[in-house]
Write a protein that holds these residues in place. Structure first.
Motif, PDB file in Angstrom:
ATOM      1  N   LYS A   1     -56.711  16.526  17.256  1.00 35.90           N
ATOM      2  CA  LYS A   1     -56.582  15.920  15.924  1.00 35.90           C
ATOM      3  C   LYS A   1     -55.930  16.860  14.919  1.00 35.90           C
ATOM      4  O   LYS A   1     -55.209  16.417  14.035  1.00 35.90           O
ATOM      5  N   GLY A   2     -56.202  18.145  15.042  1.00 35.98           N
ATOM      6  CA  GLY A   2     -55.631  19.107  14.105  1.00 35.98           C
ATOM      7  C   GLY A   2     -54.116  19.183  14.178  1.00 35.98           C
ATOM      8  O   GLY A   2     -53.462  19.619  13.239  1.00 35.98           O
ATOM      9  N   LYS A   3     -53.541  18.771  15.287  1.00 39.15           N
ATOM     10  CA  LYS A   3     -52.084  18.788  15.463  1.00 39.15           C
ATOM     11  C   LYS A   3     -51.422  17.484  15.015  1.00 39.15           C
ATOM     12  O   LYS A   3     -50.212  17.403  14.906  1.00 39.15           O
ATOM     13  N   VAL A   4     -52.209  16.440  14.767  1.00 42.54           N
ATOM     14  CA  VAL A   4     -51.676  15.111  14.468  1.00 42.54           C
ATOM     15  C   VAL A   4     -51.332  14.990  12.984  1.00 42.54           C
ATOM     16  O   VAL A   4     -52.152  15.275  12.123  1.00 42.54           O
ATOM     17  N   THR A   5     -50.114  14.524  12.701  1.00 44.67           N
ATOM     18  CA  THR A   5     -49.703  14.275  11.316  1.00 44.67           C
ATOM     19  C   THR A   5     -49.617  12.791  10.998  1.00 44.67           C
ATOM     20  O   THR A   5     -49.744  12.391   9.859  1.00 44.67           O
TER      21      THR A   5
ATOM     22  N   THR B 197     -61.393  15.622   2.961  1.00 42.08           N
ATOM     23  CA  THR B 197     -61.277  16.554   4.086  1.00 42.08           C
ATOM     24  C   THR B 197     -61.105  15.751   5.366  1.00 42.08           C
ATOM     25  O   THR B 197     -61.944  14.930   5.708  1.00 42.08           O
ATOM     26  N   SER B 198     -60.032  15.982   6.047  1.00 37.05           N
ATOM     27  CA  SER B 198     -59.704  15.228   7.250  1.00 37.05           C
ATOM     28  C   SER B 198     -59.514  16.183   8.417  1.00 37.05           C
ATOM     29  O   SER B 198     -59.013  17.294   8.239  1.00 37.05           O
ATOM     30  N   PRO B 199     -59.876  15.767   9.622  1.00 35.71           N
ATOM     31  CA  PRO B 199     -59.653  16.626  10.789  1.00 35.71           C
ATOM     32  C   PRO B 199     -58.195  16.648  11.228  1.00 35.71           C
ATOM     33  O   PRO B 199     -57.813  17.427  12.077  1.00 35.71           O
ATOM     34  N   PHE B 200     -57.374  15.807  10.612  1.00 33.72           N
ATOM     35  CA  PHE B 200     -55.977  15.700  11.008  1.00 33.72           C
ATOM     36  C   PHE B 200     -55.101  16.686  10.234  1.00 33.72           C
ATOM     37  O   PHE B 200     -55.391  17.055   9.105  1.00 33.72           O
ATOM     38  N   ASN B 201     -54.011  17.080  10.876  1.00 30.34           N
ATOM     39  CA  ASN B 201     -52.982  17.929  10.261  1.00 30.34           C
ATOM     40  C   ASN B 201     -53.561  19.241   9.731  1.00 30.34           C
ATOM     41  O   ASN B 201     -53.202  19.694   8.650  1.00 30.34           O
ATOM     42  N   GLN B 202     -54.435  19.866  10.483  1.00 32.87           N
ATOM     43  CA  GLN B 202     -55.069  21.113  10.068  1.00 32.87           C
ATOM     44  C   GLN B 202     -54.449  22.341  10.735  1.00 32.87           C
ATOM     45  O   GLN B 202     -54.600  23.449  10.244  1.00 32.87           O
TER      46      GLN B 202
ATOM     47  N   THR C  88     -49.879  24.128  25.735  1.00 29.41           N
ATOM     48  CA  THR C  88     -49.500  23.324  26.907  1.00 29.41           C
ATOM     49  C   THR C  88     -49.760  21.845  26.683  1.00 29.41           C
ATOM     50  O   THR C  88     -49.132  21.014  27.306  1.00 29.41           O
ATOM     51  N   VAL C  89     -50.673  21.509  25.775  1.00 29.45           N
ATOM     52  CA  VAL C  89     -50.992  20.107  25.533  1.00 29.45           C
ATOM     53  C   VAL C  89     -49.816  19.388  24.865  1.00 29.45           C
ATOM     54  O   VAL C  89     -49.521  18.246  25.150  1.00 29.45           O
ATOM     55  N   LEU C  90     -49.107  20.091  23.978  1.00 26.08           N
ATOM     56  CA  LEU C  90     -48.050  19.444  23.214  1.00 26.08           C
ATOM     57  C   LEU C  90     -46.661  19.661  23.767  1.00 26.08           C
ATOM     58  O   LEU C  90     -45.675  19.336  23.125  1.00 26.08           O
ATOM     59  N   LYS C  91     -46.521  20.219  24.932  1.00 25.85           N
ATOM     60  CA  LYS C  91     -45.197  20.388  25.531  1.00 25.85           C
ATOM     61  C   LYS C  91     -44.680  19.030  25.958  1.00 25.85           C
ATOM     62  O   LYS C  91     -45.433  18.197  26.416  1.00 25.85           O
ATOM     63  N   GLY C  92     -43.377  18.832  25.856  1.00 28.07           N
ATOM     64  CA  GLY C  92     -42.834  17.581  26.360  1.00 28.07           C
ATOM     65  C   GLY C  92     -41.772  17.000  25.530  1.00 28.07           C
ATOM     66  O   GLY C  92     -41.400  17.239  24.506  1.00 28.07           O
TER      67      GLY C  92
END
Length: 114
Positions: free
Chosen positions: A45-49, A97-102, A110-114
């Motif tokens: 979630k922290g990587k999601v914008t 306060t949101s868990p997103f875009n943190q 490795t999770v976001l490769k692609g």
């Protein structure tokens, strides 16, 4: 004769300018907002914008997830995790306060490769 040629040239320039200022062809917009395929890769979630659904006119229905690394993933919309992510993202718009875009972009992840 020069006046007629100049007038014709100016008319052509105005016509071309008017056409180039028009909207993008509908076929191009559809391809840009649709997914060719999807997967079931969980994204932190922290990587999601941004999280949203593909347009109604897309052949492949999916949930589209954008990340802090400017990458876009198409996720299976029938996967409960993806539906939960979409619901939580919509609710987070009303929360301070949101868990997103943190997180910051980590190219070694490795999770976001692609």
């Amino acid at each position: 004769m020069k006046t007629l040629l100049t007038l014709l040239l100016l008319t052509l320039i105005c016509f071309l300018y008017h056409i180039s200022a028009g909207p993008v062809a509908p076929g191009l917009m559809v391809r840009a907002g649709c997914c060719e395929k999807y997967n079931r890769t969980p994204i932190p979630k922290g990587k999601v914008t941004h999280v949203g659904r593909t347009a109604d006119n897309c052949a492949v229905k999916a949930i589209v997830v954008s990340t802090v690394c400017n990458k876009t993933f198409c996720i299976d919309q029938d996967w409960p995790w993806a539906d939960k992510l979409l619901t939580e993202f919509k609710k987070s718009a009303n929360v301070i306060t949101s868990p997103f875009n943190q997180s910051k972009c980590d190219e070694t992840s490795t999770v976001l490769k692609g």
